[in-house]
Design a protein around this motif. Structure first.
Motif, PDB file in Angstrom:
ATOM      1  N   ARG A 153      -1.494  -7.578   0.416  1.00  0.00           N
ATOM      2  CA  ARG A 153      -2.670  -8.162   1.056  1.00  0.00           C
ATOM      3  C   ARG A 153      -2.399  -9.596   1.492  1.00  0.00           C
ATOM      4  NH1 ARG A 153      -7.683  -6.247   1.886  1.00  0.00           N
ATOM      5  NH2 ARG A 153      -9.119  -7.849   2.592  1.00  0.00           N
ATOM      6  N   VAL A 154      -1.704 -10.368   0.633  1.00  0.00           N
ATOM      7  CA  VAL A 154      -1.457 -11.776   0.947  1.00  0.00           C
ATOM      8  C   VAL A 154      -0.348 -11.925   1.984  1.00  0.00           C
ATOM      9  CG1 VAL A 154      -0.685 -13.971  -0.010  1.00  0.00           C
ATOM     10  CG2 VAL A 154      -2.291 -12.549  -1.296  1.00  0.00           C
ATOM     11  N   SER A 155       0.762 -11.198   1.797  1.00  0.00           N
ATOM     12  CA  SER A 155       1.925 -11.394   2.669  1.00  0.00           C
ATOM     13  C   SER A 155       1.768 -10.694   4.020  1.00  0.00           C
ATOM     14  CB  SER A 155       3.190 -10.892   1.973  1.00  0.00           C
ATOM     15  OG  SER A 155       3.092  -9.488   1.710  1.00  0.00           O
ATOM     16  N   ARG A 156       1.196  -9.487   4.030  1.00  0.00           N
ATOM     17  CA  ARG A 156       1.083  -8.718   5.273  1.00  0.00           C
ATOM     18  C   ARG A 156      -0.316  -8.758   5.875  1.00  0.00           C
ATOM     19  NH1 ARG A 156       5.249  -4.866   5.367  1.00  0.00           N
ATOM     20  NH2 ARG A 156       7.033  -5.737   4.261  1.00  0.00           N
ATOM     21  N   ARG A 157      -1.306  -9.118   5.052  1.00  0.00           N
ATOM     22  CA  ARG A 157      -2.718  -9.104   5.471  1.00  0.00           C
ATOM     23  C   ARG A 157      -3.116  -7.707   5.952  1.00  0.00           C
ATOM     24  NH1 ARG A 157      -1.117 -14.137   7.167  1.00  0.00           N
ATOM     25  NH2 ARG A 157      -0.790 -13.547   9.321  1.00  0.00           N
ATOM     26  N   TRP A 158      -2.812  -6.705   5.134  1.00  0.00           N
ATOM     27  CA  TRP A 158      -3.177  -5.326   5.423  1.00  0.00           C
ATOM     28  C   TRP A 158      -4.511  -4.994   4.782  1.00  0.00           C
ATOM     29  CZ3 TRP A 158       2.036  -2.362   4.208  1.00  0.00           C
ATOM     30  CH2 TRP A 158       2.955  -2.645   5.228  1.00  0.00           C
ATOM     31  N   GLY A 159      -5.191  -3.999   5.357  1.00  0.00           N
ATOM     32  CA  GLY A 159      -6.432  -3.513   4.793  1.00  0.00           C
ATOM     33  C   GLY A 159      -6.187  -2.493   3.693  1.00  0.00           C
ATOM     34  N   PRO A 160      -7.259  -2.059   2.985  1.00  0.00           N
ATOM     35  CA  PRO A 160      -7.088  -1.106   1.871  1.00  0.00           C
ATOM     36  C   PRO A 160      -6.417   0.197   2.287  1.00  0.00           C
ATOM     37  CG  PRO A 160      -9.280  -2.068   1.843  1.00  0.00           C
ATOM     38  CD  PRO A 160      -8.645  -2.500   3.126  1.00  0.00           C
ATOM     39  N   ALA A 161      -6.808   0.741   3.451  1.00  0.00           N
ATOM     40  CA  ALA A 161      -6.219   2.014   3.882  1.00  0.00           C
ATOM     41  C   ALA A 161      -4.728   1.867   4.173  1.00  0.00           C
ATOM     42  CB  ALA A 161      -6.959   2.539   5.107  1.00  0.00           C
ATOM     43  N   ARG A 162      -4.345   0.789   4.863  1.00  0.00           N
ATOM     44  CA  ARG A 162      -2.938   0.581   5.197  1.00  0.00           C
ATOM     45  C   ARG A 162      -2.096   0.404   3.926  1.00  0.00           C
ATOM     46  NH1 ARG A 162       0.321  -2.134   9.086  1.00  0.00           N
ATOM     47  NH2 ARG A 162       2.392  -1.273   8.706  1.00  0.00           N
ATOM     48  N   ILE A 163      -2.604  -0.367   2.968  1.00  0.00           N
ATOM     49  CA  ILE A 163      -1.890  -0.552   1.705  1.00  0.00           C
ATOM     50  C   ILE A 163      -1.776   0.767   0.955  1.00  0.00           C
ATOM     51  CG2 ILE A 163      -1.966  -1.715  -0.530  1.00  0.00           C
ATOM     52  CD1 ILE A 163      -3.370  -4.042   0.837  1.00  0.00           C
ATOM     53  N   ALA A 164      -2.862   1.556   0.968  1.00  0.00           N
ATOM     54  CA  ALA A 164      -2.860   2.832   0.249  1.00  0.00           C
ATOM     55  C   ALA A 164      -1.835   3.792   0.835  1.00  0.00           C
ATOM     56  CB  ALA A 164      -4.254   3.449   0.290  1.00  0.00           C
ATOM     57  N   TYR A 165      -1.751   3.878   2.158  1.00  0.00           N
ATOM     58  CA  TYR A 165      -0.782   4.779   2.783  1.00  0.00           C
ATOM     59  C   TYR A 165       0.649   4.336   2.474  1.00  0.00           C
ATOM     60  CZ  TYR A 165      -4.982   6.012   5.432  1.00  0.00           C
ATOM     61  OH  TYR A 165      -6.238   6.383   5.792  1.00  0.00           O
ATOM     62  N   HIS A 166       0.851   3.024   2.377  1.00  0.00           N
ATOM     63  CA  HIS A 166       2.196   2.500   2.117  1.00  0.00           C
ATOM     64  C   HIS A 166       2.628   2.764   0.673  1.00  0.00           C
ATOM     65  CE1 HIS A 166       5.656  -0.141   2.706  1.00  0.00           C
ATOM     66  NE2 HIS A 166       5.358  -0.720   1.549  1.00  0.00           N
ATOM     67  N   LEU A 167       1.696   2.661  -0.276  1.00  0.00           N
ATOM     68  CA  LEU A 167       2.028   2.806  -1.690  1.00  0.00           C
ATOM     69  C   LEU A 167       1.738   4.201  -2.229  1.00  0.00           C
ATOM     70  CD1 LEU A 167       0.669  -0.580  -3.117  1.00  0.00           C
ATOM     71  CD2 LEU A 167       2.996  -0.025  -2.405  1.00  0.00           C
ATOM     72  N   GLY A 168       1.189   5.084  -1.397  1.00  0.00           N
ATOM     73  CA  GLY A 168       0.859   6.422  -1.857  1.00  0.00           C
ATOM     74  C   GLY A 168      -0.317   6.458  -2.812  1.00  0.00           C
ATOM     75  N   MET A 169      -1.331   5.623  -2.560  1.00  0.00           N
ATOM     76  CA  MET A 169      -2.507   5.542  -3.416  1.00  0.00           C
ATOM     77  C   MET A 169      -3.747   5.983  -2.653  1.00  0.00           C
ATOM     78  SD  MET A 169      -1.702   1.798  -5.112  1.00  0.00           S
ATOM     79  CE  MET A 169      -3.205   1.807  -6.097  1.00  0.00           C
ATOM     80  N   ASN A 170      -4.862   6.093  -3.378  1.00  0.00           N
ATOM     81  CA  ASN A 170      -6.139   6.399  -2.754  1.00  0.00           C
ATOM     82  C   ASN A 170      -6.729   5.116  -2.179  1.00  0.00           C
ATOM     83  OD1 ASN A 170      -9.089   6.854  -2.505  1.00  0.00           O
ATOM     84  ND2 ASN A 170      -8.605   8.838  -3.382  1.00  0.00           N
ATOM     85  N   PRO A 171      -7.206   5.134  -0.923  1.00  0.00           N
ATOM     86  CA  PRO A 171      -7.786   3.900  -0.349  1.00  0.00           C
ATOM     87  C   PRO A 171      -8.931   3.337  -1.171  1.00  0.00           C
ATOM     88  CG  PRO A 171      -7.378   5.523   1.382  1.00  0.00           C
ATOM     89  CD  PRO A 171      -7.120   6.223   0.075  1.00  0.00           C
ATOM     90  N   ALA A 172      -9.736   4.214  -1.807  1.00  0.00           N
ATOM     91  CA  ALA A 172     -10.843   3.718  -2.627  1.00  0.00           C
ATOM     92  C   ALA A 172     -10.323   2.933  -3.830  1.00  0.00           C
ATOM     93  CB  ALA A 172     -11.713   4.886  -3.090  1.00  0.00           C
ATOM     94  N   THR A 173      -9.213   3.378  -4.422  1.00  0.00           N
ATOM     95  CA  THR A 173      -8.622   2.659  -5.551  1.00  0.00           C
ATOM     96  C   THR A 173      -8.141   1.282  -5.120  1.00  0.00           C
ATOM     97  OG1 THR A 173      -7.919   4.746  -6.556  1.00  0.00           O
ATOM     98  CG2 THR A 173      -6.832   2.746  -7.319  1.00  0.00           C
ATOM     99  N   VAL A 174      -7.481   1.221  -3.965  1.00  0.00           N
ATOM    100  CA  VAL A 174      -7.006  -0.078  -3.461  1.00  0.00           C
ATOM    101  C   VAL A 174      -8.181  -0.997  -3.170  1.00  0.00           C
ATOM    102  CG1 VAL A 174      -5.736  -1.199  -1.607  1.00  0.00           C
ATOM    103  CG2 VAL A 174      -4.923   0.970  -2.524  1.00  0.00           C
TER     104      VAL A 174
END
Length: 339
Positions: free
Chosen positions: A82-103
């Motif tokens: 979030r700090v380095s890339r300024r990504w949203g929850p969905a983008r971070i979730a797809y990158h880490l293989g997590m649920n967007p709601a969890t992120v």
């Protein structure tokens, strides 16, 4: 909400517990007196013996441990992206293989600022007006292609004002010399602009883009010819093109290119960029994840990173509107493009 002296509030529990512990009442008698079960009477009596008056308060229902709790290491990865890339929850979730709601819950728990309230270049908190946009989508690739031009100021050698500040950035801009671009006004830099021409498929969000020197009718027409050839090479036949009302798109040269390929031309309403919203959103992604994603020492350094950004966007970046899929996942016969 019940009052403080109601039955089995902290005060009522204390009375029940003192009747059992201090006065020696049997549990059943105390339970009948306070209209509760024997089990409840025993619970508060035991807590009074163990903790005294403080034990009469409600305890948190939060479990002591959770097998499925996100690890601290993964939470740090979420916050780092979030700090380095300024990504949203969905983008971070797809990158880490997590649920967007969890992120989203992790970001909320740590007080992360909403992205639309931050500056794309510096990440500083800036409030922005909230807008509600209606979403539509064509059924197949090629049914509609959005075409647009994004104009970006070139970066002077040494860095620009967005990262270094106005004083140092202006000094670098003033020191920049381009013999092919004489200054029209004394003291102003002659850096000029880079014109990014985009062609984006409405269904897949697949983008073909080039950095060109201007936005004249000849340049726009030549770009459209190459865009048609590129989409044809990946199995997409363009049926309709949407542009704004720029002079290069109203020219005969541009119309000739479309007519030769049997492509219908659709223009947006004047002063309504929302009609061409998908390519406008791509322009915002382009600024956040390439143009102003990190400090560049020169324009040539930024231009060198553009092919990699375009490849990542088309092939590896999960798209929120596509439920985590990449644009390439929706395009047939796509293999080895931008590699």
């Amino acid at each position: 909400m019940s009052h403080a002296n109601a039955c089995l509030t902290p005060t009522g529990r204390l009375r029940l517990a003192r009747c059992v512990v201090e006065d020696g009442w049997p549990l059943r008698r105390a339970a009948d007196r306070f209209n509760v079960s024997v089990t409840t009477a025993k619970r508060w009596a035991d807590r009074y013996r163990a903790h005294g008056k403080d034990g009469m308060q409600d305890r948190s229902s939060r479990p002591r441990s959770c097998r499925h709790q996100t690890s601290r290491r993964r939470e740090r990865r979420v916050l780092g992206l979030r700090v380095s890339r300024r990504w949203g929850p969905a983008r971070i979730a797809y990158h880490l293989g997590m649920n967007p709601a969890t992120v989203h819950r992790i970001l909320t728990r740590y007080g992360a600022v909403v992205l639309r309230w931050t500056d794309p270049a510096t990440g500083a908190p800036v409030r922005a007006q909230r807008r509600r946009v209606l979403r539509y989508e064509r059924d197949a690739p090629g049914e509609l292609v959005h075409v647009d031009v994004k104009k970006l100021g070139r970066i002077p050698d040494g860095g620009g004002h967005r990262v270094l500040g106005r004083v140092v950035g202006s000094r670098n801009s003033s020191a920049h010399r381009d013999p092919n671009r004489p200054r029209k006004v004394h003291g102003r830099p002659n850096l000029g602009y880079a014109y990014l021409h985009h062609a984006m498929d409405d269904h897949s969000r697949y983008a073909y883009s080039e950095i060109l020197a201007d936005e004249t009718k000849q340049t726009a027409s030549a770009f459209m010819t190459r865009a048609i050839e590129h989409f044809t090479s990946i199995g997409v036949t363009i049926a309709r093109v949407m542009t704004d009302n720029g002079s290069c798109y109203r020219s005969r040269d541009f119309a000739s290119v479309l007519n030769d390929n049997a492509i219908r031309h659709k223009r947006t309403r004047p002063y309504r960029p929302q009609t061409n919203g998908k390519v406008e959103r791509f322009n915002r992604i382009l600024q956040e994840e390439w143009a102003y994603a990190r400090p560049y020492a020169s324009e040539s350094e930024r231009v060198a990173q553009f092919p990699q950004f375009l490849h990542t966007y088309n092939h590896h970046r999960g798209h929120t509107a596509l439920h985590g899929a990449t644009p390439a996942d929706r395009v047939p016969n796509l293999a080895g493009q931008y590699t």
